[in-house]
Design an enzyme around this catalytic site. Structure first.
Site, short mmCIF file in Angstrom:
data_model
loop_
_atom_site.label_atom_id
_atom_site.label_comp_id
_atom_site.label_asym_id
_atom_site.label_seq_id
_atom_site.Cartn_x
_atom_site.Cartn_y
_atom_site.Cartn_z
N HIS A 50 19.06 20.14 17.26
CA HIS A 50 18.99 20.91 18.51
C HIS A 50 19.88 20.31 19.60
CE1 HIS A 50 16.45 24.33 18.09
NE2 HIS A 50 15.39 23.66 17.69
N HIS B 41 15.78 18.82 12.10
CA HIS B 41 15.80 20.05 12.89
C HIS B 41 15.86 19.75 14.38
CE1 HIS B 41 14.30 24.21 13.98
NE2 HIS B 41 13.83 23.52 15.03
N GLU B 42 14.96 18.87 14.85
CA GLU B 42 14.94 18.56 16.28
C GLU B 42 16.20 17.81 16.70
OE1 GLU B 42 12.97 20.09 17.98
OE2 GLU B 42 11.49 20.65 16.47
N ASP C 290 17.60 24.57 11.70
CA ASP C 290 17.05 24.59 10.34
C ASP C 290 18.08 24.15 9.32
OD1 ASP C 290 14.52 25.45 11.07
OD2 ASP C 290 14.92 27.56 10.69
N ARG D 12 13.61 31.61 7.22
CA ARG D 12 13.95 30.23 7.58
C ARG D 12 14.21 29.44 6.29
NH1 ARG D 12 10.41 27.90 12.61
NH2 ARG D 12 12.11 26.40 12.53
N HIS E 222 12.67 31.94 16.89
CA HIS E 222 12.67 31.49 15.50
C HIS E 222 12.73 32.69 14.56
CE1 HIS E 222 10.61 28.33 17.81
NE2 HIS E 222 11.10 27.48 16.93
N GLU F 6 17.78 28.03 16.65
CA GLU F 6 16.79 27.60 15.67
C GLU F 6 17.36 27.66 14.25
OE1 GLU F 6 14.07 26.18 16.41
OE2 GLU F 6 14.14 26.58 18.55
#
Length: 812
Positions: free
Chosen positions: A641, A637-638, A701, A780, A774, A697
């Protein structure tokens, strides 16, 4: 900074710049491991009990045994029928597992093929508690994975939400509390002693804080020129906006009208620059001011809160309706005017369009409601830096400042308007510091908190004070946490998983037909260039270096209010000192005991604090499927980004730079449009998710899930190859978990989903939909999995079921 989870409801807090201690956006709980070994049943050859039984006993025992066997067979048949959608373990895994034994507590033989180590039993138990096996995972995987958890975890009294993040955070708070309770002689640094003193000043509510009451605030208001809602020395003839802002913001680090800080220059991330943006609202979102019909209760509660605080500050003002309330209404009306010129969050996602650099002379001309040159000259002189009209600044909201100029001129044109302006500026200070006063001030906020997030608080004082201490001296607190929690242990495995997820992400880049070759090559370089920081910075365990970080911050017992004033001033000076200084690329923006993770585009860096490298997110003894399903997806996920709609605008070095080909940008936007439409359709409490506001976000995900799953498949293939090479030597972490009729590929997805199990009040959900970047937790999970064909393959979901729609969105 893009955080994994920004659900973090707190009281109004004193403001601070984005130094290492002021950035956090998450929550936290630790599940203890069990250490019992597997139990083995043995048959004794000496003194057989069967021979001593009577004939009747033997007959009854035989009948009982038969009934037991029949019951077990019926149970197996019913379970098989009920769970016919579940895919059994593959033949190759079965062949690998059959007939082997390990030295870690596994039973032997073809009938005994499960992992019975303590970590496996513990993991299996946790998963089973969360599941609701009456739900078809192809119809609603969030409910399948989380209904059991939700049933067993009602929202605790006084909280607006409860989830895996919050539970782990509560556990970490207990560790910190125990550390702060140590005698000073046992603490390793002066910084840790300051943390202990600050904590004790916060806890001293029954003595000094309660006795002082409103006195500290009245004294501060008098120094600042007074607040017209109280008898604190306000004199309109001596007041002007420039002077008031410089005193409140440049001396005490309070907010109002706009936000500014010294931060990393987006176009040259190696240097610091002054950055200015819109700001100054008290309520969490502009819509609360502008949609009066939908938020009348909130505005009424806000008005009552302000009236209550003013009356507590000065009980001698008895004519509340005639003196206080009209002025309170004027403050709210002014904030409403500000809200009307605010740009909504969904319109602020293009970093290139928002970036405007100009000299202070240019800004003085564009937005002359104050002299910006004089304002910043006044701020920086306290750290010995000279600012002239030639100083270059970055303005993220020039239209807001221009419109604000029109409003300020209007208010400055009348006596009533000037009083309203002065009241607004002083209210920004008052509402920031009321949590530092006696309990009646903190209680005054409860009704507003209740309508905002469905909870009026009521947590134990020690938890509040632990959180405040972490906000103020976060890295000193982290040093204690790290030592008590053996936080270095997970680092090697965490680094390995990050590497595997990165490689899987890069491998997927090769197959993206919408990306041209040149942009793909640059994307590969950026992925390789992403640095990662895990656990905690080394300096916090070196007392001298840790003390240097907090040198100059004075903290005293019995001075909680004054301590917070000094913290504000300390943070301000630390931020001012950064101007014209090189950027420290290894600086942490989140305290290590925080349960969260983040990506910083200007550093091209991902960070995973020690706080999140714990159960249920991560455990070095967990099966790989669980670690990659939970922590692996978080890491992916990070990493993703760096390539979402905002992160993609920054290059490998962290500079805002147009490094994509135009044709690829257009195809990328077409791909992201799919996500916007998909998430726009999700609805909670008759409110739709904002697909634009949550776009980054949602992409993270989806991309993180794909990268982590492919990393798991690669790991699985490597293990099976090793098995074949080593003559089918069993791999412990590939044994199925007991009590679960799930393959490890299926467990990967369950582990991912159960990270997001949570319960949220209706009010907090509405706030998150309006403000948060988010998507609510439920979607999610559903959004990401319904886009991922490999999920449907593993659970046998038929086409056009809820979790396997024909139309799927994919970018990374």
């Amino acid at each position: 900074m893009d955080c994994l989870n920004s659900i973090h409801m707190t009281r109004y807090k004193h403001t601070g710049f984005k130094d290492e201690d002021s950035l956090s956006c998450g929550t936290v709980q630790l599940t203890e491991g069990i250490s019992t070994s597997a139990t083995h049943i043995r048959y004794h050859t000496r003194g057989s009990l069967w021979r001593t039984r009577t004939s009747l006993e033997k007959v009854l025992l035989i009948i009982l045994a038969c009934l037991l066997v029949i019951t077990l067979l019926l149970t197996c048949l019913l379970t098989s029928s009920k769970n016919n959608y579940k895919i059994q373990i593959s033949n190759i895994n079965q062949q690998t597992i059959q007939g082997h034994q390990t030295n870690h507590g596994q039973l032997t033989g073809a009938d005994q093929q499960y992992c019975f180590t303590a970590p496996c039993i513990h993991a299996s138990s946790d998963i089973l508690k969360g599941l609701d096996q009456s739900v078809d995972p192809c119809e609603n995987f969030y409910e399948y994975a989380c209904n059991g958890w939700v049933k067993e975890n009602p929202i605790p009294e006084g909280k607006p939400m409860w989830g895996t993040f919050a539970k782990l955070e509560q556990h970490n708070q207990l560790i910190v509390k125990n550390a702060l309770a140590k005698v000073e002689e046992d603490l390793k640094s002066k910084a840790e002693k300051k943390a202990k003193i600050y904590y004790e000043s916060c806890m001293d509510s029954e003595d000094v804080i309660e006795k002082l009451g409103a006195e500290p605030m009245i004294n501060l208001l008098t120094k600042l020129g007074g607040w017209n809602l109280t008898h604190s020395g306000f004199n309109l003839s001596k007041w002007n906006l420039q002077k008031s802002l410089q005193e409140v913001q440049n001396r005490y680090n309070m907010g109002g009208l706009f936000n500014w800080e010294v931060g990393e220059d987006d176009r040259n991330s190696s240097r610091h620059i002054i950055q200015i943006d819109q700001g100054g609202l008290t309520l969490p979102t502009r819509d609360y001011y502008l949609n009066i019909t939908g938020h009348a209760k909130i505005l009424d509660a806000y008005e009552e809160y302000m009236v209550k605080v003013a009356s507590l500050l000065d009980p001698t003002i008895t004519d509340i309706n005639g003196t206080i309330r009209p002025q309170v209404k004027e403050i709210i009306q002014f904030e409403t005017r500000l809200a009307a010129i605010f740009s909504p969050a969904e319109q602020r996602r293009d970093e290139e369009r928002m970036y405007h650099n100009m000299s202070l002379a240019d800004l003085d001309e564009k937005a002359p409601f104050i002299s910006w040159t004089d304002y910043f000259s006044d701020a920086f002189k306290q750290v010995g830096k000279k600012i002239t009209s030639k100083e270059i600044v970055v303005v993220y909201a020039p239209e807001y400042l221009q419109n604000l100029t029109v409003i300020i001129r209007e208010y400055n044109g009348t006596k009533k308007g000037q009083i309203a302006l002065s009241n607004y500026v002083m209210w920004q200070t008052v509402k920031s510091l009321t949590p530092s006063l006696s309990r009646e001030f903190r209680d005054a906020y409860k009704p507003l908190r209740k309508v905002l997030i469905g909870s009026d608080g009521g947590e134990e004082t020690w938890r509040y004070c632990v959180q405040e201490t972490s906000n103020v001296l976060g890295f000193a607190v982290a040093a204690m946490f790290v030592r008590l929690n053996n936080a270095s242990k997970p680092k090697p495995l965490a680094e390995k998983i990050i590497s595997e997820v990165r490689e899987a992400f890069k491998e997927n880049l090769k197959h993206l037909d919408w990306m041209d070759a040149e942009t793909r090559k640059a994307a590969m370089e950026k992925a390789d260039g992403i640095s990662d920081m895990i656990g905690y910075p080394d300096y916090i365990l070196k007392p001298k270096q840790l003390d240097e970080k907090y040198a100059g911050l004075a903290v005293r017992r019995d001075e909680y209010f004054s301590n917070n004033i000094r913290v504000n001033q300390f943070n301000l000076k630390k931020n001012l000192e950064k101007l014209n200084q090189p950027v420290n690329k290894s600086e942490w923006g989140m305290t290590p005991h925080t349960v969260n993770a983040y990506y910083t585009p200007t550093k091209n860096q991902i960070v995973f604090p020690a706080g999140i490298l714990q159960r249920p997110f991560f455990d070095i003894n967990n099966p790989t499927s669980l670690n990659l399903g939970a922590m692996g997806v978080i890491m992916g996920h990070e990493l993703t980004h760096a390539f979402d709609d905002e992160g993609r605008e920054y290059d490998t070095k962290g500079n805002l730079n147009r490094w994509w080909k135009n044709a690829t940008i257009e195809r990328f936007k077409q791909k992201t449009a799919c996500f916007r439409k998909q998430y726009d359709k999700y609805e909670i409490n008759n409110k739709h998710v904002n697909g634009i506001q949550t776009l980054g976000e949602n992409m993270a995900d989806n991309g993180g899930l794909r990268a982590a799953y492919h990393a798991y498949l690669k790991w699985e293939a490597e293990q099976l190859q090793k098995n074949a090479t080593n003559g089918n030597s069993i791999v412990e972490t590939m044994l199925p978990l007991p009590g679960l009729n799930l393959t490890h590929r299926q467990l990967f997805f369950v582990s991912f989903a159960q990270v997001w199990c949570s319960v949220v009040t209706e009010e907090a959900t509405n706030l998150l939909i309006e403000k948060d970047s988010h998507t609510p937790a439920k979607y999610r999970v559903i959004g990401s999995l319904s886009n991922f064909k490999e999920f449907s393959e593993q659970f046998g979901c038929k086409p056009n079921t809820y979790m396997n729609p024909e139309s799927k969105c994919e970018v990374w």
